[in-house]
Design an enzyme around this catalytic site. Structure first.
Site, PDB file in Angstrom:
ATOM      1  CG  ASN A 295      -1.833  -1.194   1.292  1.00  0.00           C
ATOM      2  OD1 ASN A 295      -2.118  -1.798   0.272  1.00  0.00           O
ATOM      3  ND2 ASN A 295      -2.300  -1.539   2.485  1.00  0.00           N
TER       4      ASN A 295
ATOM      5  CG  ASP B 113     -12.283  -0.007   3.739  1.00  0.00           C
ATOM      6  OD1 ASP B 113     -11.850  -0.140   4.895  1.00  0.00           O
ATOM      7  OD2 ASP B 113     -11.949  -0.751   2.793  1.00  0.00           O
TER       8      ASP B 113
ATOM      9  CB  ALA C 124      -4.752   0.937   2.916  1.00  0.00           C
ATOM     10  CB  ALA C 125      -6.787   5.616   5.891  1.00  0.00           C
ATOM     11  N   GLY C 126      -3.878   4.729   6.863  1.00  0.00           N
ATOM     12  CA  GLY C 126      -2.633   5.053   7.563  1.00  0.00           C
ATOM     13  C   GLY C 126      -1.414   4.826   6.679  1.00  0.00           C
ATOM     14  CG  ASP C 127      -0.872   1.016   5.177  1.00  0.00           C
ATOM     15  OD1 ASP C 127      -0.499   1.090   6.360  1.00  0.00           O
ATOM     16  OD2 ASP C 127      -1.530   0.055   4.727  1.00  0.00           O
TER      17      ASP C 127
HETATM   18  O1  RIB Z   1      -2.884  -1.319   6.646  1.00  0.00           O
HETATM   19  C1  RIB Z   1      -3.785  -2.090   5.914  1.00  0.00           C
HETATM   20  C2  RIB Z   1      -3.171  -3.405   5.528  1.00  0.00           C
HETATM   21  O2  RIB Z   1      -2.913  -4.152   6.696  1.00  0.00           O
HETATM   22  C3  RIB Z   1      -4.071  -4.271   4.695  1.00  0.00           C
HETATM   23  O3  RIB Z   1      -3.910  -4.034   3.324  1.00  0.00           O
HETATM   24  C4  RIB Z   1      -3.692  -5.680   5.130  1.00  0.00           C
HETATM   25  O4  RIB Z   1      -3.027  -6.404   4.143  1.00  0.00           O
HETATM   26  C5  RIB Z   1      -2.837  -5.507   6.366  1.00  0.00           C
HETATM   27  O5  RIB Z   1      -1.536  -5.760   6.094  1.00  0.00           O
END
Ligand code: RIB
Length: 308
Positions: free
Chosen positions: A45, A248, A251-254
């Site tokens: 991500n 949703d 992955a917002a943090g990533d």
């Molecule tokens: O941060 C979100 C991610 O955490 C998801 O995509 C999932 O794969 C987990 O690793």
């Protein structure tokens, strides 16, 4: 010229299931929602988000020798990521995360590490031959691999950015030595410091606690709908959030940390980079999925322009 970011981290397939609530032990819940198998993993991500925000990305990861691994590598290639340092592990399966998504957009994740657990120090060392300008990593790979990435970045004199995603209380933070930006979310902050960053005083206490353990230039706490908190060892700022329709939060943090890293490398300005990251992270909550929710640079700029 675009900065070259080495992302060292996990690749998963996310099994996403929407649910009205999380069932109690022994309960079988018949969910009328939908499910999907979509690309994810905190490393993947972040790599895709950093590329979307304008960086050149070298991704060091591992996948299994299976259809999911093939699908992920094809996706990374399509998105223009340097995949030369992604290994196909013949003995392990591709990582898989079960993402349970509740109606209000919050999620609970159980991740099976698979090939991610085999990302080695030498995998990461090999990726340094691509001459990165910076390293971004997360805690979804072995602690030793994170520490190796940190040591190599410090030895090379390039900045290290750490997203504390999947933090464990026993992670040996002290071994990271020097970190340019360290960015945990609320839960990770509490796991690492024992302090819930639920008000400004606790944000400061938690940030100081982190800085007492690691040489961190900037702590950036991700506070979700409260925005983010920036601490530079002396001063602190709360950066306001963007008001969006949350679907949703996966992955917002990533996306936030990848956008923060990319913008900070571009500008050197931590506060404007934190605003930029808030905008990118907010946009990621408006769509379903992990990689699928990464916004474009244009979308982020539009949100910033409408806001200010
Ligand atoms: O941060 C979100 C991610 O955490 C998801 O995509 C999932 O794969 C987990 O690793």
């Amino acid at each position: 010229m675009a900065k070259r970011i080495l992302v060292a981290g996990s690749s998963n397939i996310d099994f996403m299931l929407t649910t009205p609530y999380i069932p109690a032990p022994g309960e079988t819940l018949l969910s009328g929602g939908k499910y999907a198998f979509t690309p994810g993993g905190k490393g993947a991500n972040s790599a895709i988000a950093a590329k979307a925000m304008g960086a050149d990305v070298i991704f060091c990861s591992r996948v299994g020798d299976d259809a999911y691994g093939d699908r992920l590598i094809s996706l990374f290639n399509e998105r223009g990521i340097d995949t030369r340092y992604i290994k196909v592990d013949r003995l392990e399966q591709t990582g898989l995360a079960v993402v349970m998504l509740e109606k209000n957009g919050t999620n609970r994740i159980i991740a099976f590490s698979g090939a991610n657990s085999k990302i080695s120090d030498s995998d990461i060392e090999g990726a340094f031959s691509a001459y990165p300008d910076a390293v971004l990593t997360q805690f979804e790979i072995r602690p030793d691999a994170v520490i190796a990435a940190a040591r190599l970045a410090n030895d090379e004199g390039i900045p290290l950015f750490v997203d504390a995603g999947s933090a464990k209380a026993d992670f040996p933070l002290e071994k990271l030595e020097r970190v340019e930006i360290f960015s945990p979310n609320e839960a990770e902050t509490e796991i690492l410091t024992g302090i819930r960053p639920d008000n400004l005083e606790n944000c400061l206490r938690a940030s100081i606690s982190l800085c007492n353990r690691v040489d961190i230039k900037y702590v950036v706490l991700k506070l979700g709908e409260r925005g983010c908190y920036v601490y530079d060892g002396k001063y602190c700022d709360l950066i306001s959030p963007f008001d969006v329709n949350v679907v949703d939060t996966t992955a917002a943090g990533d996306v936030f940390t990848a956008a923060l890293t990319t913008e900070y490398l571009r500008t050197g300005d931590i506060l404007s980079s934190a605003k930029f990251a808030n905008a990118a992270g907010a946009l990621a909550t408006t769509k379903l999925g992990a990689v699928n929710s990464v916004p474009t640079l244009e979308e982020v700029k539009n949100l910033l322009e409408n806001k200010f």
